[in-house]
Design an enzyme around this catalytic site. Structure first.
Site, mmCIF file in Angstrom:
data_model
loop_
_atom_site.group_PDB
_atom_site.id
_atom_site.type_symbol
_atom_site.label_atom_id
_atom_site.label_comp_id
_atom_site.label_asym_id
_atom_site.label_seq_id
_atom_site.Cartn_x
_atom_site.Cartn_y
_atom_site.Cartn_z
ATOM 1 N N HIS A 57 -9.001 -8.537 3.494
ATOM 2 C CA HIS A 57 -7.667 -8.462 2.883
ATOM 3 C C HIS A 57 -6.587 -8.624 3.651
ATOM 4 C CE1 HIS A 57 -4.962 -6.100 -0.116
ATOM 5 N NE2 HIS A 57 -4.383 -5.990 1.145
ATOM 6 N N GLU A 58 -6.457 -8.163 4.674
ATOM 7 C CA GLU A 58 -5.441 -8.464 5.678
ATOM 8 C C GLU A 58 -5.359 -10.119 5.986
ATOM 9 O OE1 GLU A 58 -2.814 -6.802 5.852
ATOM 10 O OE2 GLU A 58 -4.149 -5.059 5.270
ATOM 11 N N GLU B 21 0.558 -10.091 -2.139
ATOM 12 C CA GLU B 21 -0.695 -9.389 -2.311
ATOM 13 C C GLU B 21 -1.619 -10.076 -3.401
ATOM 14 O OE1 GLU B 21 -2.772 -5.981 -1.817
ATOM 15 O OE2 GLU B 21 -0.774 -6.508 -0.851
#
Length: 491
Positions: free
Chosen positions: A255-256, A285
């Site tokens: 995700h990061e 996002e």
């Protein structure tokens, strides 16, 4: 020096100060000594004051008007004008105090979370909310104060527009979630105790394969995973590794990394300018959710990743296959923790926060009511009540940092990601082969060309329309989930 050169120099100075502030924040999260908090809060407030002075320089008003041209030049002028007006509305003393209050609030949140005691956090959160409401008043708004805060993260979006997306989304999600939970045939994943250092090695190898340049970034650990940009060649990510939960750490890192890849590939020609920033938090996002879920929880990904996992954990995963890991990585559960949630239930967590934020900021509820409001709404959506604050109202760091209006961008990111994926699949018909062979850089190249390299030269709405040919539509996300459910559970 001509006017445009003056503008670029002034922007450079602003972003240098922001990078220094980001570095101080990164250190606070990853390695700052416990007793350094007071000095750190003072340092951050001082840098913010200097930054505010630069942002509110009255010379901006005249200089911005001198920008001429078309295309990206017009976007530059528009973005500069927006930023100047937003900062002109906020007094320097207010911004400096906001940094100080939120720095202290963040530490109170950590203490309250550790001791499972919301009352420790309450007085700090009341100050943060008071300042968030003041911020909305300074900025100005139409319809409701909460709109002023939403606009900071997703320019142009309003609470009523989000409601128009979230209500039908929730209506379609709830029955789909119930059906998937009823039909899924795998148990909740449990791989035993896995050494954190070995997990980190696995993650670093995957980051390299994805195209995240560790010569221009690094991987560290924090309570709440995050990505921060300290410069065009210094984009850092953190993750949270759990020796008892393999997927938690893996998907946090992926995700990061999605955020980090976006930051590392923003347009270099617009470095340290408003055009060289992300389009919006929702688009940002979309990149993290794209890599975490659409790629990381796909069947082709596990065809590739299983070999990598077995090379690091040959004993612990000896009985696993690509198919078993694919299914386990998509296990659906009505859990308490947002960052641990699967694709199907995740957006319900965001809707809860959107509902509570809106009530608190608009003055329809009091901060001290938050624990009860949280538990009530959670039971309505998930059928259970969190049994301790760290699994409920104290689980997120965002409110302590003053990020009210931020949470909806998570769901917007999911919706954008699904719509982007629909386009990318048609542009790369052999996408499955690319993922199975670990050729993620082909996918990254497509994202760089169509999204990352655009920076903030498009609005979120115009960017998603230019990429997909259509305005944002929540049904792309629902269709994506339904297709996945069919492959997993033959629904």
């Amino acid at each position: 020096m001509d006017d445009l050169q003056i503008i670029r120099k002034k922007e450079n100075d602003i972003y240098r100060l922001e990078e220094i502030l980001a570095l101080l924040g990164w250190d606070q999260e990853t390695g700052m000594p416990e007793q350094a908090l007071e000095d750190r809060s003072d340092q951050m407030a001082w840098v913010q004051q200097k930054l505010s002075e630069q942002l509110m320089d009255p010379e901006w008003e005249t200089l911005i008007e001198k920008i001429e041209g078309e295309g990206e030049q017009i976007a530059w002028k528009k973005n500069l004008a927006r930023r100047f007006l937003l900062n002109k509305a906020l007094p320097p003393d207010f911004l400096s105090e906001f940094v100080r209050i939120t720095s202290l609030s963040r530490e109170a949140w950590l203490d309250a979370r550790k001791k499972e005691d919301f009352s420790i956090f309450l007085p700090h959160l009341q100050k943060v909310v008071h300042m968030a409401r003041e911020r909305a008043e300074y900025l100005g708004f139409e319809e409701e104060p909460y709109n002023a805060l939403l606009d900071l993260y997703e320019p142009g979006v309003t609470a009523s527009e989000l409601e128009g997306l979230f209500i039908p989304l929730e209506k379609d999600l709830v029955p789909l979630i119930d059906e998937v939970i009823e039909r899924q045939d795998s148990k909740e994943p449990d791989f035993g105790i896995l050494a954190r250092e070995k997990q980190k090695l696995l993650h670093l190898n995957l980051l390299n394969q994805m195209g995240y340049d560790t010569r221009k970034g690094r991987l560290d650990f924090s309570v709440h995973p995050f990505t921060t940009t300290l410069g065009a060649c210094d984009v850092r990510i953190t993750t949270h590794l759990d020796s008892n939960d393999f997927f938690n750490g893996l998907f946090s890192t992926i995700h990061e990394a999605g955020h980090g890849l976006y930051e590392q590939n923003l347009p270099s020609q617009w470095k340290r300018t408003v055009n060289g920033q992300a389009c919006s938090l929702g688009i940002h996002e979309s990149q993290s959710r794209f890599w975490e879920n659409i790629i990381g929880r796909s069947r082709p990904f596990w065809e590739y990743m299983t070999k990598a996992v077995l090379s690091v954990f040959p004993g612990e995963f000896s009985s696993e296959t690509p198919e078993s890991l694919y299914r386990k990585s998509n296990y659906v559960k009505k859990g308490f923790i947002r960052i641990d949630a699967d694709e199907f239930t995740y957006n319900l967590h965001v809707m809860l926060r959107f509902d509570l934020e809106r009530k608190i900021i608009n003055g329809d509820a009091d901060v001290k009511e938050l624990p009860d409001l949280w538990n009530s709404k959670f039971k309505e959506l998930f059928g259970v009540i969190p049994h301790k604050p760290s699994m409920g109202v104290l689980q997120d760091i965002h409110w302590s940092l003053g990020d009210w209006g931020y949470f909806p961008t998570y769901t917007l990111g999911n919706l954008y990601a699904a719509q982007i994926w629909d386009t990318l699949k048609r542009a790369l018909p052999d996408w499955e082969n690319h993922i199975e062979t670990g050729n993620f850089k082909t996918i990254l190249s497509w994202l760089v060309e169509h999204i990352h390299s655009k920076g903030a030269t498009h609005s979120p709405g115009s960017l998603i329309t230019s990429v997909s040919g259509k305005a944002l539509d929540y049904r792309y996300f629902i269709n994506y989930l339904k297709e996945k459910a069919e492959t997993l559970y033959v629904i």
